[in-house]
Design a protein around this motif. Structure first.
Motif, PDB file in Angstrom:
ATOM      1  N   ARG A 179       1.986   8.701  -0.071  1.00 55.64           N
ATOM      2  CA  ARG A 179       1.298   7.446   0.196  1.00 55.64           C
ATOM      3  C   ARG A 179       0.337   7.187  -0.957  1.00 55.64           C
ATOM      4  O   ARG A 179      -0.401   8.064  -1.374  1.00 55.64           O
ATOM      5  CB  ARG A 179       0.540   7.520   1.517  1.00 55.64           C
ATOM      6  CG  ARG A 179      -0.212   6.229   1.852  1.00 55.64           C
ATOM      7  CD  ARG A 179      -1.004   6.399   3.144  1.00 55.64           C
ATOM      8  NE  ARG A 179      -1.761   5.196   3.429  1.00 55.64           N
ATOM      9  CZ  ARG A 179      -1.317   4.163   4.088  1.00 55.64           C
ATOM     10  NH1 ARG A 179      -0.083   4.172   4.513  1.00 55.64           N
ATOM     11  NH2 ARG A 179      -2.080   3.104   4.316  1.00 55.64           N
ATOM     12  N   ALA A 182       0.823  -1.208   0.000  1.00 55.67           N
ATOM     13  CA  ALA A 182       0.000   0.000   0.000  1.00 55.67           C
ATOM     14  C   ALA A 182       0.856   1.256   0.000  1.00 55.67           C
ATOM     15  O   ALA A 182       0.440   2.303  -0.496  1.00 55.67           O
ATOM     16  CB  ALA A 182      -0.922  -0.001   1.223  1.00 55.67           C
ATOM     17  N   ALA A 226      -2.556   4.565  -1.679  1.00 58.56           N
ATOM     18  CA  ALA A 226      -3.398   3.450  -1.272  1.00 58.56           C
ATOM     19  C   ALA A 226      -4.071   2.841  -2.490  1.00 58.56           C
ATOM     20  O   ALA A 226      -4.254   3.488  -3.519  1.00 58.56           O
ATOM     21  CB  ALA A 226      -4.446   3.927  -0.264  1.00 58.56           C
ATOM     22  N   PHE A 227      -4.476   1.568  -2.353  1.00 54.21           N
ATOM     23  CA  PHE A 227      -5.084   0.867  -3.472  1.00 54.21           C
ATOM     24  C   PHE A 227      -6.359   1.570  -3.932  1.00 54.21           C
ATOM     25  O   PHE A 227      -6.624   1.680  -5.118  1.00 54.21           O
ATOM     26  CB  PHE A 227      -5.400  -0.576  -3.092  1.00 54.21           C
ATOM     27  CG  PHE A 227      -4.184  -1.422  -2.952  1.00 54.21           C
ATOM     28  CD1 PHE A 227      -3.299  -1.564  -4.001  1.00 54.21           C
ATOM     29  CD2 PHE A 227      -3.905  -2.067  -1.764  1.00 54.21           C
ATOM     30  CE1 PHE A 227      -2.167  -2.348  -3.879  1.00 54.21           C
ATOM     31  CE2 PHE A 227      -2.778  -2.857  -1.637  1.00 54.21           C
ATOM     32  CZ  PHE A 227      -1.909  -2.986  -2.686  1.00 54.21           C
TER      33      PHE A 227
END
Length: 388
Positions: free
Chosen positions: A340, A332, A342-343
């Motif tokens: 970052r 992730a 995330a999926f």
């Protein structure tokens, strides 16, 4: 006299037997110690903590376990009783991540050089057999895209699939081949074509071309190969001014500023549709530069020439791109990327409809040039309208 000779011969045989027994016991002890140290080293790398696994293998423990299972169940990698699956994969990935030499891996895992080389090649073959699974499937930018970087190239006909470009990666070649691999700056390198989607995943990688080859020549070879780059009719990739502006490949306007530094260091607004188009085009196409940057930061073997045969070096470049995609799919948080990802935050494009034809040549087209002009004027007029 004969009795003394017989006693001496018996004593000699006894001493030889004792020496052989000590050597066997010592060998067994060394084997046991090496096996124990080897297991402890693999456990330290792959099971102790995510921090160790990230540092050594560029992925966390869960992703490493998934990779081993994938190579075993889908790729056919086997545990032959001598080297476990985990050790095979850890050795291979560690070499890519840190560009460790065969000798250092011998000392670390108490293996012979031949064993290290044999299993590295075995894992490499297995990983390359999973290209259809690990290379991303391109999807066009959707009509409802709101990201400023890509919304100018959203669904038109079918749409933009991503970006492509070439990069140089240093290699070691025989002296007789050095002139063909020498780039314009004098470095010995291979010209690698990379194609990526808008979410930083590689769609296709072609390595092995000499550094003397031009980007257009490499792209032409990729399109004409049987298992090469497939560009469905009506879709296109963003390319820089070194490529031909033709069907399937939308290039910049030549002779007009387009480098991002030129816009960041100069507050002057675009004066016409060509400058504005080049600015938007460069910001979107920068995704392939980010892909190459992540790839080289993650895998140290790409930052300096290795001493493998040139064919193996080219295959390792492809393997690094496959592992790059794998990490982005199964982690992730990409440890080499600041943001970052995330999926559920990945941009999802629309599925391609049934493809009837692929682009088979790379050549300029007046129709495509006119379409680029129309698109450039349209997005320039929209920008001026918003600014007004």
């Amino acid at each position: 006299m004969a009795q003394v000779f017989t006693m001496n011969a018996q004593l000699l045989r006894y001493r030889q037997q004792q020496r052989r027994q000590r050597e066997i016991a010592s060998l067994e002890q060394r084997t046991f110690v090496r096996l124990h140290v080897r297991r402890e080293e693999i456990n330290r790398i792959t099971r102790l903590s995510d921090t160790n696994c990230l540092w050594e293998l560029r992925m966390d423990r869960n992703a490493f376990a998934v990779l081993c299972d994938l190579l075993q169940t889908r790729g056919g990698l086997v545990d032959d009783g001598q080297v476990t699956i985990e050790e095979q994969v850890a050795t291979f990935v560690n070499i890519l991540a840190h560009h460790n030499k065969n000798r250092s891996m011998q000392v670390r895992f108490f293996r012979s050089g031949e064993t290290i080389s044999r299993y590295v090649r075995r894992v490499l073959r297995t990983l390359l057999s999973l290209q259809d699974m690990l290379f991303a499937k391109p999807t066009p930018i959707p009509e409802d895209c709101t990201e400023s970087r890509w919304k100018c190239f959203k669904l038109i006909i079918i749409g933009c699939l991503g970006a492509l470009d070439g990069t140089y990666i240093g290699v070691t070649v025989p002296d007789v081949d050095r002139p063909r691999y020498r780039t314009r700056k004098g470095h010995i390198a291979t010209n690698v074509l990379g194609v990526c989607t808008h979410d930083l995943k590689f769609v296709y990688v072609l390595s092995g071309w000499e550094g003397l080859a031009t980007d257009s020549r490499v792209l032409g070879d990729a399109v004409t190969r049987a298992n090469g780059l497939k560009v469905p009719t009506g879709t296109y990739y963003l390319v820089d001014s070194g490529y031909t502006n033709g069907e399937g490949f939308l290039a910049l306007y030549r002779g007009t500023r387009y480098h991002l530094q030129e816009w960041e260091n100069n507050s002057r607004a675009p004066r016409n549709h060509e400058e504005y188009f080049n600015m938007k085009h460069s910001r979107a196409r920068n995704v392939i530069e980010r892909c190459f940057g992540l790839l080289k930061r993650r895998w140290a073997i790409l930052r300096s020439p290795s001493h493998y045969p040139i064919k193996i070096q080219g295959r390792m470049i492809t393997a690094c791109s496959l592992l790059h995609n794998f990490i982005r799919m199964y982690m992730a948080v990409d440890p080499k990327e600041n943001a970052r990802l995330a999926f559920d935050e990945l941009p999802i494009g629309e599925d391609l409809p049934e493809v009837l034809a692929y682009i088979e040549t790379v050549e300029s087209s007046q129709i495509w040039t006119q379409w680029r002009d129309d698109l450039a004027r349209e997005i320039y007029d929209q920008w001026r309208g918003r600014k007004a």
